[in-house]
Motif scaffolding. Structure first.
Motif, PDB file in Angstrom:
ATOM      1  N   GLY A 159       0.818  -1.216   0.000  1.00  0.00           N
ATOM      2  CA  GLY A 159       0.000   0.000   0.000  1.00  0.00           C
ATOM      3  C   GLY A 159       0.848   1.260   0.000  1.00  0.00           C
ATOM      4  O   GLY A 159       0.382   2.321  -0.419  1.00  0.00           O
ATOM      5  N   HIS A 160       2.094   1.145   0.451  1.00  0.00           N
ATOM      6  CA  HIS A 160       2.955   2.323   0.519  1.00  0.00           C
ATOM      7  C   HIS A 160       4.033   2.330  -0.558  1.00  0.00           C
ATOM      8  O   HIS A 160       5.082   2.948  -0.398  1.00  0.00           O
ATOM      9  CB  HIS A 160       3.521   2.478   1.926  1.00  0.00           C
ATOM     10  N   CYS A 170       0.167  10.812   1.318  1.00  0.00           N
ATOM     11  CA  CYS A 170      -0.236   9.624   2.067  1.00  0.00           C
ATOM     12  C   CYS A 170       0.091   9.833   3.547  1.00  0.00           C
ATOM     13  O   CYS A 170       0.977  10.596   3.899  1.00  0.00           O
ATOM     14  CB  CYS A 170       0.507   8.399   1.537  1.00  0.00           C
ATOM     15  N   CYS A 172       1.669   8.018   5.362  1.00  0.00           N
ATOM     16  CA  CYS A 172       3.016   7.531   5.678  1.00  0.00           C
ATOM     17  C   CYS A 172       4.077   8.591   5.407  1.00  0.00           C
ATOM     18  O   CYS A 172       5.247   8.391   5.728  1.00  0.00           O
ATOM     19  CB  CYS A 172       3.321   6.276   4.874  1.00  0.00           C
ATOM     20  N   GLN A 174       4.808   9.782   2.269  1.00  0.00           N
ATOM     21  CA  GLN A 174       5.134   9.803   0.849  1.00  0.00           C
ATOM     22  C   GLN A 174       3.925  10.344   0.070  1.00  0.00           C
ATOM     23  O   GLN A 174       2.874  10.609   0.636  1.00  0.00           O
ATOM     24  CB  GLN A 174       5.460   8.386   0.364  1.00  0.00           C
ATOM     25  N   CYS A 177       0.931   7.073  -2.918  1.00  0.00           N
ATOM     26  CA  CYS A 177       1.018   5.632  -2.615  1.00  0.00           C
ATOM     27  C   CYS A 177      -0.188   4.881  -3.191  1.00  0.00           C
ATOM     28  O   CYS A 177      -1.271   5.451  -3.330  1.00  0.00           O
ATOM     29  CB  CYS A 177       1.041   5.411  -1.108  1.00  0.00           C
TER      30      CYS A 177
HETATM   31 ZN   LIG Z   1       1.992   5.619   1.963  1.00  0.00          ZN
END
Ligand SMILES: [Zn+2]
Length: 299
Positions: A159-160, A170, A172, A174, A177
């Motif tokens: 997912g990332h 995202c 996370c 980033q 993603c």
């Molecule tokens: Zn991500």
């Protein structure tokens, strides 16, 4: 009653408990809303276990398997970052704490990995990738019979993988993603739907011929197909199983993703030769794959 196993699937909204016999048949099933926070999770799990005992009239003295979202240290039976459950901060030693309350040993596993074991039990295949399309997007890997967690527990976190440099930010950190395109939360953002689950509303609108819905559905399906392609090219599993909340769509989801895979393979004899569309299946919407997998943990 012969030998049985107990599995608990602890989710953000509900906790599902199962008693499963050695042949994999479900002997008892209990569902309760999950109370938030560490104490709430423990209380809910204990209540579900007692209800299973009452329903079966059995002592249930074997180990209990637990699947739970978040970062799981399987050695210590501890969980962290289960944000949707209100379990934050330090490691929660769920295994020890729950074992004290239930009076039986407890084995804890990440929910996606538990569901992956359930997919193995369901399909009879021991070389598979389980792609969980829930709030997020993540995969579990059982390769040649062995669960692959990875050195940092990050195996299957497809997912990332960023796929769109101009995509949305995202969680996370980033940008663009796969999870921002191919997940339940991405669908909810792209197709707000009120009371109906967004995936159901979107697919129904697309089926009815709404051109905007068709475009949103196809972009989503292409995102899932990209995740399938990444996984297949990385580890080449015999079979790929779609699961998670969005997979309650059932067969229409498999068809949409298979179509996207065929489209991606149209210009590539190499990709076409891998027959990714043919290796795809979806968890039946009434099959509690994560709780069955959790029950397998206690064996
Ligand atoms: Zn991500």
């Amino acid at each position: 009653m012969g030998p049985v196993n107990v599995g608990l699937d602890i989710g953000a909204t509900k906790t599902l408990g199962l008693v499963v016999d050695d042949a994999g048949a479900i002997r008892a099933e209990v569902r309760e809303p999950t109370e938030p926070g560490a104490e709430g999770v423990l209380r809910t799990a204990a209540r579900v276990f007692e209800a299973l005992r009452a329903e079966t009239g059995a002592e249930l003295t074997g180990a209990v398997g637990v699947g739970i979202p978040g970062l799981v240290d399987t050695e210590r039976g501890a969980v962290k970052h289960a944000v949707n459950l209100g379990v934050n901060g330090d490691w929660l030693h769920l295994g020890d704490l729950l074992a004290d309350r239930l009076g039986v040993p407890v084995v804890v596993e990440n929910d996606v990995n538990a569901a992956t074991r359930g997919a193995v039990a369901m399909s009879g295949e021991d070389d598979l990738v389980y792609l969980s399309i829930g709030t997020g997007l993540a995969a579990g890997l059982v390769l040649e019979g062995r669960l692959r967690r990875g050195d940092h527990g990050a195996a299957g976190e497809v997912g990332h993988i960023p796929v769109d440099p101009n995509g949305v930010q995202c969680e996370c950190g980033q940008r663009g993603c796969l999870e921002t395109i191919a997940s339940g939360s991405a669908l909810a953002a792209a197709w707000p739907s009120g009371d109906v689950p967004p995936a159901q509303a979107l697919f129904a609108a697309a089926r009815a011929g709404d051109t905007k819905a068709v475009a949103v559905r196809d972009r989503f399906a292409a995102g899932v197909a990209s995740a399938v392609r990444v996984l297949a090219l990385a580890v080449d599993p015999r079979t790929i199983v779609l699961g998670g909340g969005v997979a309650h769509l059932g067969e229409p989801l498999r068809v949409a993703v298979a179509d996207a895979l065929l489209q991606q393979a149209a210009s590539s004899p190499f990709l076409a030769s891998l027959d990714l569309a043919g290796r795809l299946s979806v968890v039946p919407s009434d099959y509690p794959v994560a709780a069955v997998g959790a029950a397998m943990l206690g064996r």
